[in-house]
Design an enzyme around this catalytic site. Structure first.
Site, PDB file in Angstrom:
ATOM      1  N   ALA A   1     117.287  11.997  89.570  1.00 53.46           N
ATOM      2  CA  ALA A   1     116.533  12.098  90.980  1.00 53.46           C
ATOM      3  C   ALA A   1     115.170  11.416  91.015  1.00 53.46           C
ATOM      4  CB  ALA A   1     116.245  13.654  91.336  1.00 53.46           C
TER       5      ALA A   1
ATOM      6  N   TYR B   1     104.548   5.753  91.330  1.00 54.17           N
ATOM      7  CA  TYR B   1     105.805   5.466  90.915  1.00 54.17           C
ATOM      8  C   TYR B   1     105.884   4.886  89.477  1.00 54.17           C
ATOM      9  CZ  TYR B   1     111.007   3.772  91.107  1.00 54.17           C
ATOM     10  OH  TYR B   1     112.074   3.719  90.959  1.00 54.17           O
TER      11      TYR B   1
END
Ligand code: CAA
Length: 246
Positions: free
Chosen positions: A88, A152
């Site tokens: 995820a 990220y």
């Protein structure tokens, strides 16, 4: 091949769906989490139409209590979790000087802290049973960095730090821990990058195209086999030659 119980987080996403299909195709019992009930139901139906029965549990991977409950629910329904794919993930792309704390935190919580939340409730059982396969889905951008992705890239790089520590701690217990680092794959996440930016990125890929989700799933499944027992702490780049670390 032995039939095992697998949990693939984010199974309804682009790469997640391909991993679910691949593991189910090998005869494993597969579970995933979801957050959006309507989207999950449509996806579950699509899988069922393909003959794939996926056990779905509502859980946000950034919520430790929800992940603990998810692990117990899956164990009750399908048996102890043998294979865990921490897949995820989300993006909140923006240059760092414009990034909000929330954009930073959302990405770190969902992509990195989730590794703690989801893995902690399953690791003791894997160690006790002397068999386990854990695969982190990281990213090329955790390896090389990316303009607009400080959050990220930091989280994805952290995932591999998690992998190599867990690999050391659990090797003696028959539990392997590896990372797969995909490059730019043709999923909704990548298609959300503005077209002109995306075209420039694709132009940097030696193979000359975006990856396919199945090309990632194939490698993930490889790490989960009995035959891969001596591979642990690896980080496999699958990126069409876009970044070649060694
Ligand atoms: N290198 C150098 N300069 C760059 C650049 C790069 N890679 N990318 C953009 N720039 C420049 C632009 O040319 C522009 O320059 P000018 O102002 O001189 O014209 C400037 O940066 C734009 O900067 P801004 O601060 O205005 O940028 P922004 O806040 O609008 O953010 C962005 C732009 C969100 C970063 C946008 O460029 C973008 O979406 N980039 C792609 C990010 C990306 O690759 N995300 C991956 C998503 S998919 C994924 O994450 C899956 C996976 O694991 C691979």
């Amino acid at each position: 091949m032995a039939q095992r119980t697998a949990l693939v987080t984010g199974g309804t996403g682009g790469i997640g769906t391909a991993i679910v299909r691949y593991l189910a195709g090998q005869g494993h019992r597969v579970a995933t989490n979801y957050r959006n009930a309507a989207k999950a139901e449509a996806w579950r139906k699509q899988m069922a139409d393909e003959g794939i029965d996926v056990f779905m549990v509502e859980a946000d991977v950034s919520d430790p209590a929800a992940c603990e409950a998810m692990a117990r629910t899956i164990e009750e329904k399908l048996g102890p979790i043998d294979i865990l794919v921490n897949n995820a993930g989300i993006t909140r792309d923006t240059t760092f000087h414009k990034m909000s704390y929330q954009q930073w935190n959302d990405v770190v919580n969902t992509n990195l802290n989730a590794c703690f939340n989801v893995t902690r409730p399953v690791i003791e059982s894997m160690r006790a049973r002397k068999w386990g396969r854990i695969v982190q889905i990281s990213s090329i951008n955790g390896q090389k960095g990316q303009y607009g992705q400080a959050n990220y890239a930091a989280a994805k790089a952290g995932m591999h730090g998690f992998t190599i520590s867990l690999a050391q701690e659990n090797a003696k217990f028959g539990v392997t821990v590896n990372t797969v680092s995909p490059g730019y794959v043709g999923t909704d996440m990548v298609m959300a990058v503005p077209e002109e930016v995306r075209e420039k990125i694709v132009a940097q890929i030696p193979v000359g195209r975006l990856g396919k989700p199945e090309e990632i799933a194939h490698a993930v499944a490889f790490f989960t086999t009995d035959e891969a027992a001596w591979i642990t702490g690896a980080n496999l780049a699958i990126n069409g030659g876009h970044y070649m670390g060694w």
